[in-house]
Design a protein around this motif. Structure first.
Motif, PDB file in Angstrom:
ATOM      1  N   LEU A   1       0.830  -1.195   0.000  1.00  0.00           N
ATOM      2  CA  LEU A   1       0.000   0.000   0.000  1.00  0.00           C
ATOM      3  C   LEU A   1       0.873   1.257   0.000  1.00  0.00           C
ATOM      4  O   LEU A   1       2.068   1.208   0.298  1.00  0.00           O
ATOM      5  N   GLU A   2       0.253   2.376  -0.300  1.00  0.00           N
ATOM      6  CA  GLU A   2       1.004   3.631  -0.385  1.00  0.00           C
ATOM      7  C   GLU A   2       1.677   3.990   0.933  1.00  0.00           C
ATOM      8  O   GLU A   2       2.751   4.582   0.953  1.00  0.00           O
ATOM      9  N   ASP A   3       1.053   3.633   2.059  1.00  0.00           N
ATOM     10  CA  ASP A   3       1.635   3.986   3.358  1.00  0.00           C
ATOM     11  C   ASP A   3       2.712   3.004   3.817  1.00  0.00           C
ATOM     12  O   ASP A   3       3.260   3.133   4.912  1.00  0.00           O
ATOM     13  N   GLY A   4       3.022   2.005   2.977  1.00  0.00           N
ATOM     14  CA  GLY A   4       4.080   1.053   3.297  1.00  0.00           C
ATOM     15  C   GLY A   4       3.608  -0.234   3.927  1.00  0.00           C
ATOM     16  O   GLY A   4       4.388  -1.180   4.055  1.00  0.00           O
ATOM     17  N   ASN A   5       2.333  -0.279   4.352  1.00  0.00           N
ATOM     18  CA  ASN A   5       1.775  -1.485   4.954  1.00  0.00           C
ATOM     19  C   ASN A   5       1.166  -2.396   3.883  1.00  0.00           C
ATOM     20  O   ASN A   5       1.251  -2.136   2.685  1.00  0.00           O
ATOM     21  N   TRP A   6       0.535  -3.469   4.341  1.00  0.00           N
ATOM     22  CA  TRP A   6      -0.225  -4.388   3.486  1.00  0.00           C
ATOM     23  C   TRP A   6      -1.561  -4.681   4.174  1.00  0.00           C
ATOM     24  O   TRP A   6      -1.671  -4.607   5.402  1.00  0.00           O
TER      25      TRP A   6
ATOM     26  N   GLU B   1      -2.838  -4.923   8.708  1.00  0.00           N
ATOM     27  CA  GLU B   1      -2.239  -5.746   9.769  1.00  0.00           C
ATOM     28  C   GLU B   1      -0.753  -5.457   9.733  1.00  0.00           C
ATOM     29  O   GLU B   1      -0.112  -5.560   8.687  1.00  0.00           O
ATOM     30  N   SER B   2      -0.168  -5.083  10.862  1.00  0.00           N
ATOM     31  CA  SER B   2       1.126  -4.409  10.839  1.00  0.00           C
ATOM     32  C   SER B   2       2.342  -5.320  10.805  1.00  0.00           C
ATOM     33  O   SER B   2       3.438  -4.856  10.458  1.00  0.00           O
ATOM     34  N   SER B   3       2.226  -6.586  11.156  1.00  0.00           N
ATOM     35  CA  SER B   3       3.431  -7.419  11.195  1.00  0.00           C
ATOM     36  C   SER B   3       3.996  -7.653   9.802  1.00  0.00           C
ATOM     37  O   SER B   3       5.210  -7.853   9.644  1.00  0.00           O
ATOM     38  N   THR B   4       3.145  -7.620   8.776  1.00  0.00           N
ATOM     39  CA  THR B   4       3.619  -7.899   7.425  1.00  0.00           C
ATOM     40  C   THR B   4       4.702  -6.909   7.005  1.00  0.00           C
ATOM     41  O   THR B   4       5.691  -7.285   6.372  1.00  0.00           O
ATOM     42  N   ALA B   5       4.555  -5.634   7.360  1.00  0.00           N
ATOM     43  CA  ALA B   5       5.556  -4.638   6.985  1.00  0.00           C
ATOM     44  C   ALA B   5       6.904  -4.956   7.609  1.00  0.00           C
ATOM     45  O   ALA B   5       7.957  -4.786   6.963  1.00  0.00           O
ATOM     46  N   ALA B   6       6.917  -5.415   8.845  1.00  0.00           N
ATOM     47  CA  ALA B   6       8.182  -5.760   9.498  1.00  0.00           C
ATOM     48  C   ALA B   6       8.834  -6.958   8.819  1.00  0.00           C
ATOM     49  O   ALA B   6      10.055  -6.983   8.592  1.00  0.00           O
ATOM     50  N   PHE B   7       8.028  -7.967   8.502  1.00  0.00           N
ATOM     51  CA  PHE B   7       8.552  -9.130   7.786  1.00  0.00           C
ATOM     52  C   PHE B   7       9.127  -8.719   6.437  1.00  0.00           C
ATOM     53  O   PHE B   7      10.218  -9.157   6.046  1.00  0.00           O
ATOM     54  N   MET B   8       8.388  -7.896   5.705  1.00  0.00           N
ATOM     55  CA  MET B   8       8.811  -7.546   4.355  1.00  0.00           C
ATOM     56  C   MET B   8      10.026  -6.628   4.355  1.00  0.00           C
ATOM     57  O   MET B   8      10.901  -6.748   3.490  1.00  0.00           O
ATOM     58  N   ALA B   9      10.098  -5.706   5.295  1.00  0.00           N
ATOM     59  CA  ALA B   9      11.296  -4.881   5.390  1.00  0.00           C
ATOM     60  C   ALA B   9      12.516  -5.766   5.606  1.00  0.00           C
ATOM     61  O   ALA B   9      13.560  -5.600   4.940  1.00  0.00           O
ATOM     62  N   THR B  10      12.408  -6.732   6.531  1.00  0.00           N
ATOM     63  CA  THR B  10      13.505  -7.666   6.767  1.00  0.00           C
ATOM     64  C   THR B  10      13.887  -8.385   5.481  1.00  0.00           C
ATOM     65  O   THR B  10      15.066  -8.454   5.101  1.00  0.00           O
ATOM     66  N   ALA B  11      12.889  -8.936   4.804  1.00  0.00           N
ATOM     67  CA  ALA B  11      13.148  -9.746   3.622  1.00  0.00           C
ATOM     68  C   ALA B  11      13.737  -8.920   2.486  1.00  0.00           C
ATOM     69  O   ALA B  11      14.707  -9.344   1.826  1.00  0.00           O
ATOM     70  N   PHE B  12      13.191  -7.746   2.236  1.00  0.00           N
ATOM     71  CA  PHE B  12      13.688  -6.933   1.129  1.00  0.00           C
ATOM     72  C   PHE B  12      15.127  -6.489   1.386  1.00  0.00           C
ATOM     73  O   PHE B  12      15.973  -6.538   0.485  1.00  0.00           O
ATOM     74  N   TYR B  13      15.422  -6.040   2.604  1.00  0.00           N
ATOM     75  CA  TYR B  13      16.798  -5.632   2.905  1.00  0.00           C
ATOM     76  C   TYR B  13      17.763  -6.813   2.770  1.00  0.00           C
ATOM     77  O   TYR B  13      18.867  -6.671   2.220  1.00  0.00           O
TER      78      TYR B  13
END
Length: 361
Positions: A254-259, A271-283
């Protein structure tokens, strides 16, 4: 990324302290990323507290690991291997090798270990009173055995890391074969994501687009890419699966960085945990050279910023859903209660910070 400010260090220290307060029981879903987060926090903040806590917890488990329990497949084997690598703890090394042999000896379908011989341990009547039709209620009487997406983060990374610390070179091929088996059973080509579970009785996979589930899957794929021997048969295919899922999730951001909780269903809510998972994975993917920075750095930073905004002053990641379990209908996932302070929220906050810091250093 610049060095952490004093305020940021204090905030992330509170994240780790809050995570350490969790009543880890040895073992349950979320322990894997929870202990990885604790170890990462110690590295970042220059404190031995959480590595020592993790090693002590693992050693205590090693003294009473038998008889094995039904949820031992959720043991943080990858994190335990990291502790062995750092400390040369031979008691723990012997325990993780024995655990790996036990887990690999379970019944397998299409090369993948069965998660539940009786899936009623996880499959439930839907949250929110969402109705099941007559055929679904009949299946709920005896759904049989099944395989779950979450487990892409458990066994395959454990096996790959065990090979990397000289636990036996055969574990590298086993890790690659197993994670590719999950991909075969659970892939949804229309969404580019993985379904939540597969039932042996019907030969079908169920429930599309669960956001945190894609986090479990993507981190599992990346861990196998990083730790398995590059000469293992199918290693290139794991890289391709990693890139495919990452690209799909970049598209659903999403535009705000979440999913959304279900990435393709706005009705499911954020749901906020997805952003933390994805930030980890992308980096991590960028650092390993398998995700191009020109396509993923901006998405990673937006996910990280969203995660940071979701933290309160006490270091709690807000908006995280409870244990989802599973159901036969999508509507169940829209109604999973949120607002839980749990390892699958706190842990990936810390792994995301560590992954970003390591990439920039």
């Amino acid at each position: 990324m610049t060095e952490l400010t004093g305020a940021q260090r204090q905030l992330f220290k509170r994240v780790a302290e809050r995570l350490q307060q969790h009543e880890f029981k040895g073992w349950f879903y979320g322990d894997s990323v929870g202990f990885e987060g604790l170890i990462a926090a110690g590295d970042l903040l220059g404190l031995s507290t959480w590595q020592d806590f993790s090693q002590g917890f693992f050693r205590a488990w090693a003294t009473r690991m038998e008889p094995y329990q039904l949820d031992d497949n959720t043991a943080p084997g990858h994190a335990m291997c990291e502790i062995v690598k750092r400390t040369d703890d031979q008691v723990l090394f012997a325990a993780v090798k024995k655990l790996a042999e036990h887990l690999y000896a379970r019944r397998r379908v299409h090369g993948v270990s069965i998660t539940f011989e009786d899936t009623l341990r996880a499959l439930r009547q839907p949250y929110g009173g969402v109705p099941l039709d007559a055929a679904q209620q009949e299946l709920m009487k005896d759904p049989g055995a099944g395989i779950w997406l979450d487990c892409m983060h458990f066994d395959p990374p454990f096996y790959a890391h065990l090979a990397a610390i000289d636990g036996g070179e055969e574990w590298s091929q086993r890790a690659v074969d197993e994670i590719l088996g999950y991909c075969q059973l659970l892939f949804d080509p229309e969404l580019g994501t993985y379904n939540h579970y597969w039932l042996e009785k019907t030969g079908k996979s169920y429930i599309r687009g669960w956001g945190r589930g894609q986090g479990w899957g993507l981190l599992g794929l990346i861990d196998v890419v990083e730790h398995a021997d590059k000469s293992s048969r199918g290693h290139d295919a794991v890289v391709q699966k990693t890139q495919g899922l990452a690209e799909a999730m970049r598209g659903w951001q999403l535009e705000d960085g979440n999913w959304w909780a279900m990435v393709h269903e706005p009705e499911s809510g954020p749901e906020s945990s997805t952003a933390a998972f994805m930030a980890t994975a992308f980096y991590r993917g960028i650092r390993l050279g398998i995700l191009p920075a020109d396509r993923f750095r901006e998405a990673a930073d937006r996910a990280y910023d969203a995660m940071y905004r979701n933290l309160d002053a006490q270091g709690n990641l807000q908006g995280v859903s409870a244990a989802v379990y599973a159901a036969l209908v999508q509507g169940h996932y829209w109604h999973v209660p949120r607002g839980y302070i749990v390892p699958w929220g706190q842990g990936p906050v810390l792994t995301a910070l560590a992954a970003r810091h390591r990439l920039d250093q």
